[in-house]
Design a protein around this motif. Structure first.
Motif, mmCIF file in Angstrom:
data_model
loop_
_atom_site.group_PDB
_atom_site.id
_atom_site.type_symbol
_atom_site.label_atom_id
_atom_site.label_comp_id
_atom_site.label_asym_id
_atom_site.label_seq_id
_atom_site.Cartn_x
_atom_site.Cartn_y
_atom_site.Cartn_z
ATOM 1 N N ASN A 74 0.889 -1.052 -0.206
ATOM 2 C CA ASN A 74 0.144 -0.207 -0.089
ATOM 3 C C ASN A 74 0.934 1.246 -0.043
ATOM 4 N N CYS A 75 2.078 1.147 -0.494
ATOM 5 C CA CYS A 75 2.967 2.227 -0.770
ATOM 6 C C CYS A 75 2.896 2.993 -1.899
ATOM 7 N N VAL A 76 3.393 4.372 -1.958
ATOM 8 C CA VAL A 76 3.561 5.177 -3.262
ATOM 9 C C VAL A 76 4.896 5.408 -3.268
ATOM 10 N N PHE A 77 5.398 5.229 -4.254
ATOM 11 C CA PHE A 77 6.965 5.552 -4.658
ATOM 12 C C PHE A 77 7.064 6.745 -5.732
ATOM 13 N N ASP A 78 7.736 7.767 -5.461
ATOM 14 C CA ASP A 78 8.066 8.798 -6.388
ATOM 15 C C ASP A 78 9.503 9.144 -6.040
ATOM 16 N N THR A 79 10.542 8.622 -6.556
ATOM 17 C CA THR A 79 11.840 8.455 -6.449
ATOM 18 C C THR A 79 12.700 8.702 -7.411
ATOM 19 N N GLY A 80 13.909 8.979 -6.986
ATOM 20 C CA GLY A 80 14.992 9.441 -7.924
ATOM 21 C C GLY A 80 15.860 8.369 -8.269
ATOM 22 N N ASP A 81 15.597 7.171 -7.879
ATOM 23 C CA ASP A 81 16.454 5.992 -8.097
ATOM 24 C C ASP A 81 15.247 4.798 -8.133
ATOM 25 N N ASP A 82 15.623 3.487 -7.832
ATOM 26 C CA ASP A 82 14.857 2.356 -7.702
ATOM 27 C C ASP A 82 13.651 2.686 -6.712
ATOM 28 N N CYS A 83 12.571 2.377 -6.884
ATOM 29 C CA CYS A 83 11.366 2.130 -5.966
ATOM 30 C C CYS A 83 11.735 1.371 -4.982
ATOM 31 N N ILE A 84 11.783 0.049 -5.361
ATOM 32 C CA ILE A 84 11.729 -1.004 -4.473
ATOM 33 C C ILE A 84 13.202 -1.794 -4.840
ATOM 34 N N ALA A 85 14.317 -1.844 -4.220
ATOM 35 C CA ALA A 85 15.495 -2.559 -4.525
ATOM 36 C C ALA A 85 15.838 -3.737 -3.339
ATOM 37 N N ILE A 86 15.870 -4.851 -3.729
ATOM 38 C CA ILE A 86 16.217 -6.006 -2.749
ATOM 39 C C ILE A 86 17.642 -6.464 -2.771
ATOM 40 N N LYS A 87 18.363 -6.113 -1.861
ATOM 41 C CA LYS A 87 19.627 -6.417 -1.756
ATOM 42 C C LYS A 87 20.201 -7.366 -0.655
ATOM 43 N N SER A 88 21.615 -7.688 -0.756
ATOM 44 C CA SER A 88 21.926 -8.849 0.421
ATOM 45 C C SER A 88 23.481 -8.419 0.335
ATOM 46 N N GLY A 89 24.126 -7.360 0.417
ATOM 47 C CA GLY A 89 25.478 -7.109 0.301
ATOM 48 C C GLY A 89 26.433 -7.020 -0.864
ATOM 49 N N ARG A 90 27.581 -6.674 -0.894
ATOM 50 C CA ARG A 90 28.368 -6.370 -1.855
ATOM 51 C C ARG A 90 29.615 -7.287 -2.073
ATOM 52 N N ASN A 91 29.898 -8.024 -2.904
ATOM 53 C CA ASN A 91 31.226 -8.699 -3.276
ATOM 54 C C ASN A 91 31.745 -9.373 -2.102
ATOM 55 N N ALA A 92 32.923 -9.134 -1.883
ATOM 56 C CA ALA A 92 33.467 -10.286 -0.691
ATOM 57 C C ALA A 92 32.831 -9.792 0.555
ATOM 58 N N ASP A 93 32.424 -8.725 0.710
ATOM 59 C CA ASP A 93 31.547 -8.437 1.943
ATOM 60 C C ASP A 93 30.253 -9.059 2.076
ATOM 61 N N GLY A 94 29.627 -8.969 0.995
ATOM 62 C CA GLY A 94 28.294 -9.641 1.229
ATOM 63 C C GLY A 94 28.403 -11.044 1.248
ATOM 64 N N ARG A 95 29.532 -11.822 0.592
ATOM 65 C CA ARG A 95 29.779 -13.178 0.752
ATOM 66 C C ARG A 95 30.350 -13.313 2.115
ATOM 67 N N ARG A 96 31.051 -12.814 2.736
ATOM 68 C CA ARG A 96 31.393 -12.903 3.776
ATOM 69 C C ARG A 96 30.287 -13.002 5.198
ATOM 70 N N VAL A 97 29.384 -12.020 5.016
ATOM 71 C CA VAL A 97 28.177 -12.031 5.760
ATOM 72 C C VAL A 97 27.278 -13.060 5.643
ATOM 73 N N GLY A 98 27.101 -13.422 4.148
ATOM 74 C CA GLY A 98 26.416 -14.523 3.661
ATOM 75 C C GLY A 98 25.051 -14.747 4.075
ATOM 76 N N VAL A 99 24.095 -13.572 4.241
ATOM 77 C CA VAL A 99 22.881 -13.613 4.417
ATOM 78 C C VAL A 99 21.886 -13.143 3.278
ATOM 79 N N PRO A 100 21.100 -14.247 2.781
ATOM 80 C CA PRO A 100 20.213 -13.636 1.610
ATOM 81 C C PRO A 100 19.282 -12.636 2.122
ATOM 82 N N SER A 101 18.461 -11.951 1.297
ATOM 83 C CA SER A 101 17.114 -11.374 1.283
ATOM 84 C C SER A 101 16.173 -12.550 1.063
ATOM 85 N N GLN A 102 14.999 -12.839 1.868
ATOM 86 C CA GLN A 102 14.154 -13.805 1.476
ATOM 87 C C GLN A 102 12.839 -13.787 1.983
#
Length: 490
Positions: free
Chosen positions: A297-325
């Motif tokens: 029920n949200c309204v998005f009017d944004t200068g970049d992605d409205c919704i972006a699902i993420k889980s960490g970047r490169n070696a740091d993301g793999r080190r933490v190793g937790v997905p979004s789910q």
């Protein structure tokens, strides 16, 4: 996958380039193309995810920030008054920290367990643009990398049962003169550039690059200090390692950076929120390495992605190793942004079980309706994505999956993208491409199915490269049926 599916495999040549024209499609053949019905059983999982999310409730006790010294003139610094109200509320077992009608100037707000920060209908929290008001540094993620940086404007660390509610406004005060100039020169730049006394432009690039070097080298997070002089803008709202979070009803305006970015959180509900910010990297809602998230029920009017699902970047993301789910997105409207519903690009920890339904999108500036962005530096396992009942007015590109985002094919961590089903997607005015699906030859996109999808007023040719097991069931391009047979090389 549903065991009742009927697979009609076709052993075709290895070339996978597909070119869809305005009148239909011509292509080299796809690999292992089949027809496969979408199972309704998957959506029972979405209902179960929603049922399992804990929405916090709070004792019927109110802590009015005026009683702790806050003044509503928009000039008086209410940071300590709000902090005192939060601490008192927490110490007495929880309740509502109340922001009355009026404008209240504040620096960083740190929520504690069992606290509901509630804004009256005409209550405004106006956040300082002085970076010093967001010190000392806190443990945070910035573009998927852990560091010690400026506090988010509203932050919580390892707290439980927290909320931001009401119909008031959270005003970040980012604009072309404050916060946004830290982005520096950019093709979309409408903000001013700031310079030192020698005329050097001051911006985030050097610190951003060095943070990536630190993360790849395994520098301890406690030593990755990026605040004064780094120009890395803080997100607006970032609960970190928290449980049972509710953000409901508020309007969030003019954020320095991403608007809502829960990280490593469980049970997150974002409901009836109005996202309004057109600065650089003004992503609306970015759940990152989170489990059980409901955005509705949200309204998005944004200068970049409205919704972006993420889980960490490169070696740091793999080190933490937790997905979004276990994420459900429904009944949202995307007015403007780089992408409507996006997965990536900080996706090294992976994403699974994402359900999107009953959403609308419409803007000549909306660049992509559905998007997955990654590369062989980011990698990530992205699977079990279900999308249905999405109506799009004007959009540049309808469905985009790109393995060549940013760094491109420059790493050793091939993404795995598979098991995607999109049903009842109707795009009325596609300014460019209906499909832009670009995998790797050695690691193709796998198992993607479209049912009852219609792409009208398509402006240019589609590209589908390196895709295994793609099916079309009642799909039209410019009102003409699009079939798998048309995708075979003539």
């Amino acid at each position: 996958m549903n065991n009742q599916r009927r697979y009609f495999l076709k052993a075709l040549a290895s070339s996978t380039l597909v070119t869809a024209t305005l009148m239909g499609c011509q292509s080299a053949p796809l690999l292992n193309v089949f027809e496969a019905p979408i199972s309704a059983d998957d959506w029972q999982m979405a209902e179960q995810i929603k049922a399992n999310i804990v929405v916090p409730t709070f004792p019927a006790k109110q802590f009015n920030i005026k009683d702790f010294g806050a003044k509503e003139n928009g000039q008086y610094d209410c940071t300590q008054a709000i902090k005192g109200a939060i601490e008192a509320c927490h110490a007495q077992g929880g309740g509502q920290v109340y922001i009355p009608n009026g404008t209240y100037l504040t620096g960083a707000i740190h929520l504690l367990s069992n606290v509901n920060l509630h804004l009256a209908d005409k209550g405004i929290l106006s956040f300082s643009t002085d970076p010093n008001h967001y010190l000392p540094e806190v443990f945070t993620r910035w573009e998927g990398l852990e560091m010690m940086g400026y506090s988010p404007l509203i932050y919580a660390y390892e707290q439980e049962n927290i909320a931001i509610t009401g119909k008031g406004t959270l005003q970040g005060n980012g604009d072309n003169q404050t916060w946004w100039p830290w982005k520096g020169p950019h093709k979309e730049g409408h903000w001013d550039l700031i310079k030192d006394s020698q005329g050097k432009v001051l911006h985030q690039r050097e610190a951003r690059d060095q943070l990536m070097v630190d993360a790849e080298a395994g520098v301890p997070v406690s030593e990755r200090i990026y605040s004064t002089g780094a120009y890395l803008r803080p997100p607006f709202i970032q609960p970190y390692k928290c449980k049972n979070i509710l953000i409901q009803g508020v309007t969030i305006k003019n954020s320095p950076f991403w608007l809502v970015n829960p990280v490593l959180c469980q049970s997150v509900t974002v409901d009836k929120v109005n996202f309004s910010s057109h600065g650089p990297n003004s992503d609306g809602c970015d759940p990152e390495s989170c489990d059980h998230v409901h955005i509705k029920n949200c309204v998005f009017d944004t200068g970049d992605d409205c919704i972006a699902i993420k889980s960490g970047r490169n070696a740091d993301g793999r080190r933490v190793g937790v997905p979004s789910q276990n994420i459900v997105i429904e009944n949202c409207h995307m007015k403007e942004g780089h992408g409507g519903v996006v997965i990536g690009s900080e996706i090294s920890g992976g994403v699974n079980n994402v359900f999107v339904q009953n959403c609308t999108m419409d803007s000549p500036h909306l660049e992509r309706a559905i998007r997955i962005k990654t590369n062989s530096v980011r990698g990530g396992l992205i699977e079990h994505i279900r999308i249905r009942n999405v109506d799009v007015g004007t959009v540049k590109n309808a469905v985009v999956i790109n393995f060549y985002y940013e760094e491109g094919d420059a790493g050793q961590f091939d993404p795995t993208v598979r098991d995607i089903q999109i049903e009842n997607l109707h795009c009325k005015n596609v300014l460019s491409k209906a499909f832009y699906l670009n995998g790797f030859e050695r690691a193709p996109i796998n198992d993607i199915h479209f049912k009852n999808c219609h792409f009208d007023q398509v402006g240019s040719q589609s590209i589908v490269a390196h895709v295994n097991n793609m099916s079309l069931d009642n799909v039209t391009l410019n009102k003409q049926p699009l079939t798998m047979a048309q995708l075979q090389q003539s």
